[in-house]
Design a protein around this motif. Structure first.
Motif, PDB file in Angstrom:
ATOM      1  N   LEU A 297       0.673  -1.111   0.018  1.00 56.70           N
ATOM      2  CA  LEU A 297      -0.232   0.351  -0.182  1.00 56.70           C
ATOM      3  C   LEU A 297       0.862   1.306  -0.048  1.00 56.70           C
TER       4      LEU A 297
ATOM      5  N   ILE B 242      -4.542   0.741  -5.187  1.00 55.61           N
ATOM      6  CA  ILE B 242      -3.756  -0.571  -5.398  1.00 55.61           C
ATOM      7  C   ILE B 242      -3.502  -1.014  -6.760  1.00 55.61           C
TER       8      ILE B 242
ATOM      9  N   SER C 260      -0.148   0.417  -8.167  1.00 55.19           N
ATOM     10  CA  SER C 260       0.641   0.221  -7.467  1.00 55.19           C
ATOM     11  C   SER C 260       2.098  -0.397  -8.745  1.00 55.19           C
TER      12      SER C 260
END
Length: 366
Positions: free
Chosen positions: A171, A177, A180
Motif C-alpha cells: 500500500l 492498489i 501499484s
C-alpha cells in the motif's frame, strides 16, 4: 542476512535429527525390555500349562465318578469317559505349548527392530512432528503408537502447524492498489510456522489465545521495466537501462504472531478425560505479529546484446530490521481467509511511504 536464514534452518534440522536419534535409541531399549519380559512370561506360562490341564482333568474325573456313584452311567461308560478326558488333556497340553513356542520364536526372530504384536498389545512405533495429544506433548515424538499412556484429563493447550500463501503487494501513500508498481498476479507470500492454542477460561472454549513463530517470505514482482535502486540509503524505483524480463524483490522475516481467536466449539466428554474440538467450526482470529528481518534480495532477469543475464543483489537495500504489523483470519474448519499488514515501512528511508500487505489462505492443521 541470508546466511542467518541458512544458519537458522541448519540449527532447526540439527535439533530435529538429534532428537530423533535420542528418541530412537530410547525407544529401541524400551522395546527390547518389553520383548524380553514377554518372552519370560511366555516361558513361565509353558510351565503352568500342565498343572492347569491336570486340574481340569481331575475335575472332569471327579464329575464322572459322581455320575457313576449315582448310577447315571455304567462302569464301562465311566472308564471310556475318563480315557477320552485324559486324551483331550494331553492334546491340550501339546497344542497350548506349541502355540506359546511359536509366539516365542516370532518374538526372538523379529527382535525389537520391527513392528510386531506381543500377545494382544501392539508394539508399533510412530513418528509425530508437531505433537499428538493422544501420545505426547512434545514437538517431535518417536515412540509407541499404542494408547497406553494415560491421557491428561483437561488439555487446555493444543499445537498446530501453520502454512499460508497468497497475494502480496504494497500500500503506497497517495496511490490506489491498481496503480501499484508491483504486479498483483506475480507478487506473493508464503508463511510457515508453528503455533500453540490455549483456552483462556476454565469452563468455556469460546475464547482462545493462538501464538507461536513463523517464517514469512514476501515477494514483490516489479513492473513497467523498473527496479529498486539504493542511493546512499534512499530506496527508489528507477527505469532499468535495458529491457527486463523479470524483476523480483523478496524479504525474509522471522515473526512471533499472537491472535485472540474466538468461535464455537464442541465438547467431547469421556470417562477419564474431556476435550474441546473446533473441527469444522467457525473461527475468527484478530491480532498481530512482531519480529526481525532476516534478509532481502532483488533478482533481475534481462537481455544484454542478445544474451540472457541474471543479477542477484543480496542485502543491498535498507529494509526495516524490526518487523511488526496486524493480522487476522476467518475460517470454517482448517482453511482460513488470512490478511496481514506491516505497520513498519518497507524501507528505512523511502521516498514514498509504502507498507507490505498480504491476502491469502491459511491452513492450520489442528
Amino acid at each position: 542476512m541470508n546466511t542467518i536464514t541458512r544458519l537458522v534452518v541448519c540449527l532447526v534440522l540439527t535439533a530435529i535429527f538429534s532428537s530423533l536419534q535420542a528418541q530412537t535409541k530410547a525407544s529401541d531399549s524400551i522395546r527390547k525390555v518389553e520383548v524380553d519380559s514377554k518372552i519370560i512370561l511366555l516361558e513361565k506360562s509353558k510351565t503352568e500349562i500342565e498343572s492347569e490341564e491336570r486340574g481340569l482333568l481331575k475335575s472332569k474325573i471327579s464329575k464322572i465318578n459322581s455320575q457313576l456313584d449315582n448310577k447315571e452311567i455304567t462302569a464301562e461308560e465311566a472308564e471310556e469317559l475318563k480315557k477320552e478326558a485324559a486324551k483331550v488333556a494331553v492334546l491340550n497340553i501339546e497344542n497350548r505349548k506349541d502355540i506359546l513356542d511359536k509366539k516365542i520364536a516370532l518374538l526372538k526372530r523379529n527382535g525389537y527392530s520391527s513392528d510386531t504384536s506381543i500377545g494382544d498389545t501392539e508394539v508399533g512405533f510412530t513418528l509425530s512432528i508437531g505433537g499428538n495429544e493422544e501420545i505426547s506433548d512434545s514437538f517431535i515424538y518417536l515412540g509407541k503408537s499404542s494408547g497406553d499412556k494415560k491421557r491428561k484429563y483437561d488439555r487446555r493447550t493444543s499445537t498446530d502447524i501453520v502454512f499460508a500463501f497468497g497475494f502480496n503487494n504494497a500500500l503506497i501513500e497517495g496511490e490506489q492498489i491498481d496503480d501499484s508498481p508491483y504486479k498483483i498476479g506475480g507478487s506473493g507470500f508464503i508463511e510457515l510456522g508453528y503455533a500453540w492454542k490455549t483456552r483462556i477460561f476454565d469452563n468455556t472454549n469460546f475464547w482462545r489465545l493462538k501464538y507461536g513463530f513463523s517464517f514469512q517470505w514476501n515477494k514483490l514482482n516489479i513492473k513497467n521495466n523498473q527496479y529498486l535502486v539504493n542511493t546512499d540509503g534512499a530506496i527508489s524505483l528507477q527505469e532499468f537501462p535495458s529491457d527486463v524480463n523479470k524483476v523480483k524483490f523478496r524479504t525474509t522475516n522471522l515473526v512471533f504472531p499472537m491472535h485472540l481467536e474466538f468461535g464455537p466449539s464442541k465438547k467431547i466428554e469421556k470417562e477419564d478425560y474431556f476435550r474441546y474440538s473446533t473441527h469444522k467450526k467457525f473461527k475468527i482470529g484478530l491480532g498481530g505479529y512482531a519480529g526481525v528481518n532476516l534478509g532481502n534480495m532483488q533478482k533481475i532477469k534481462y537481455k544484454l546484446d542478445g544474451d540472457r543475464e541474471k543479477d542477484k543483489q543480496r542485502d543491498e537495500f535498507e529494509v526495516s530490521e524490526f518487523v511488526y504489523g496486524l493480522s487476522g483470519y476467518v475460517s470454517l474448519g482448517d482453511v482460513a481467509l488470512y490478511v496481514k499488514y506491516d505497520l513498519n515501512p518497507l524501507f528505512k528511508d523511502q521516498l514514498v511511504d509504502q507498507n507490505n500487505i498480504s491476502v491469502g489462505l491459511r491452513f492450520d492443521m489442528d
